[in-house]
Design a protein around this motif. Structure first.
Motif, PDB file in Angstrom:
ATOM      1  N   LYS A  96       0.733  -1.176  -0.033  1.00  0.00           N
ATOM      2  CA  LYS A  96      -0.029   0.230  -0.001  1.00  0.00           C
ATOM      3  C   LYS A  96       0.844   1.241  -0.018  1.00  0.00           C
ATOM      4  CE  LYS A  96      -3.299   2.501   3.089  1.00  0.00           C
ATOM      5  NZ  LYS A  96      -4.154   2.074   4.271  1.00  0.00           N
ATOM      6  N   ILE A 127      -7.869   0.458  -2.352  1.00  0.00           N
ATOM      7  CA  ILE A 127      -6.854  -0.119  -1.430  1.00  0.00           C
ATOM      8  C   ILE A 127      -7.369   0.229   0.113  1.00  0.00           C
ATOM      9  CG2 ILE A 127      -4.687   0.428  -0.491  1.00  0.00           C
ATOM     10  CD1 ILE A 127      -3.764   0.819  -3.496  1.00  0.00           C
ATOM     11  N   THR A 132      -5.987  -2.657   3.616  1.00  0.00           N
ATOM     12  CA  THR A 132      -4.737  -3.026   3.635  1.00  0.00           C
ATOM     13  C   THR A 132      -3.814  -2.159   4.456  1.00  0.00           C
ATOM     14  OG1 THR A 132      -5.132  -3.811   1.123  1.00  0.00           O
ATOM     15  CG2 THR A 132      -2.831  -3.619   1.936  1.00  0.00           C
ATOM     16  N   LEU A 138      -0.901  -5.829  -1.518  1.00  0.00           N
ATOM     17  CA  LEU A 138      -2.139  -5.365  -2.317  1.00  0.00           C
ATOM     18  C   LEU A 138      -2.871  -6.914  -2.465  1.00  0.00           C
ATOM     19  CD1 LEU A 138      -1.821  -2.814  -5.179  1.00  0.00           C
ATOM     20  CD2 LEU A 138      -1.860  -2.502  -2.667  1.00  0.00           C
TER      21      LEU A 138
END
Length: 343
Positions: A96, A127, A132, A138
């Motif tokens: 991320k 995302i 995350t 991811l």
């Protein structure tokens, strides 16, 4: 002026030379000698010391040291803007932190690359929805979308945007704004249409996009949000151009939005009422018209597309084909599509 860079233009060579000399004279007493001169007309550079000229054909608006951050340049020989982007690595795993850092470097102040940038914005929202962590890889589907985005990203470097819109003080000027929405985002684009005699030029000026809220909003309401975005874009842009003689036309492919705009704000629910009132305050509602979806360039910015697709997309850079027609065909289109509003 941008920091210590001066960017200027005039409509004729004589005025340009005069402005150049006045600027030099004004800055000479405090000892500020302007350097890195460049122009799309070599006559502007005549008489200037060689060591005061830019040695390359490109003037980076942000200065050479910030090219990778701001990424906007001007090719003086072609008289066109371009965007420089660095290579994005395609990997079997991305965190991320890596992806959000890469997205944060995308710089597109005028919205010329909105159909590309909106794809990254949608991925960024996903995302966060995936929850995350910063240094966590991811999710598989999100990673697939990101790698697909990265795959074609470098082709942004091939895109060139003409600087001159063919504007001159004697031209007939029209501004055409378009708005659209998808389930993922909504967008607005603004074009300038220049008429000189029988010649017509249409050019993209600016655009804006917004990712749709996480909370589900109906598509007609998102279309209305797109119309509000257009009203704000038009209001902020035209207030900086200092023009007095021009016409405005605003376009949406949503007949529901047109119906909402057809009645006073108090006729509708709070959500619709506030937005209809905002549009009325910024640009009024009388100039809104209907456009088919396939002729709406804002559709590209609300759904996204690849750099390769955008590169030679006439709809995005110049608006719908009928906007470039001569007066007879163009007037017929306006009359037909204004009638859809049933005011």
């Amino acid at each position: 002026m941008y920091v210590d860079d001066v960017l200027a233009g005039t409509h004729d060579l004589t005025t340009a030379k005069s402005a150049r000399d006045e600027l030099i004279s004004a800055l000479k007493p405090p000892g500020c000698a302007l350097r890195k001169w460049t122009s799309n007309d070599p006559h502007i550079l005549n008489g200037l010391p060689q060591d005061h000229l830019l040695q390359t054909e490109i003037l980076n608006l942000s200065g050479p040291e910030n090219t990778k951050t701001l990424g906007i340049g001007w090719n003086s020989k072609k008289d066109s803007f371009f965007v420089l982007v660095s290579t994005m690595e395609k990997k079997p795993a991305h965190t991320k932190r890596e992806v959000l850092s890469a997205i944060a470097k995308l710089f597109d102040p005028a919205g010329w690359l909105s159909p590309i940038i909106i794809t990254a914005k949608i991925i960024m929202q996903q995302i966060w929805l995936d929850k995350t962590d910063w240094d966590e890889s991811l999710k598989p589907l999100t990673l697939l979308r990101w790698n697909s985005f990265v795959k074609d990203y470098e082709n942004i470097n091939k895109i060139e945007i003409p600087r001159w819109t063919h504007f001159n003080p004697t031209a007939t000027i029209e501004f055409h704004g378009f708005s659209d929405a998808s389930e993922k985002a909504y967008a607005a684009t603004l074009y300038i249409r220049i008429l000189v005699g029988h010649k017509i030029w249409t050019t993209l000026l600016v655009s804006k996009t917004r990712v749709a809220p996480i909370k589900t909003v109906s598509l007609p309401r998102l279309e209305l949000c797109g119309a509000v975005l257009l009203a704000n874009l038009v209001n902020s842009t035209l207030s900086q151009l200092h023009l007095t003689q021009y016409k405005n036309y605003f376009w949406t492919d949503s007949t529901i939005v047109l119906a909402w705009l057809n009645k006073p704000p108090c006729s509708w629910s709070t959500f619709v009422s506030h937005r209809v009132a905002a549009i009325n305050e910024k640009v009024g509602v009388d100039n809104f018209n209907h456009v088919e979806s396939q002729d709406n360039p804002a559709d590209l910015a609300s759904r996204g597309c690849t750099p390769t697709d955008l590169l030679n997309c006439n709809l995005w850079w110049h608006g719908p084909q009928w906007l470039q027609h001569e007066k007879e065909h163009y007037s017929t289109y306006l009359q037909h599509h204004r009638g859809i509003q049933t005011r």
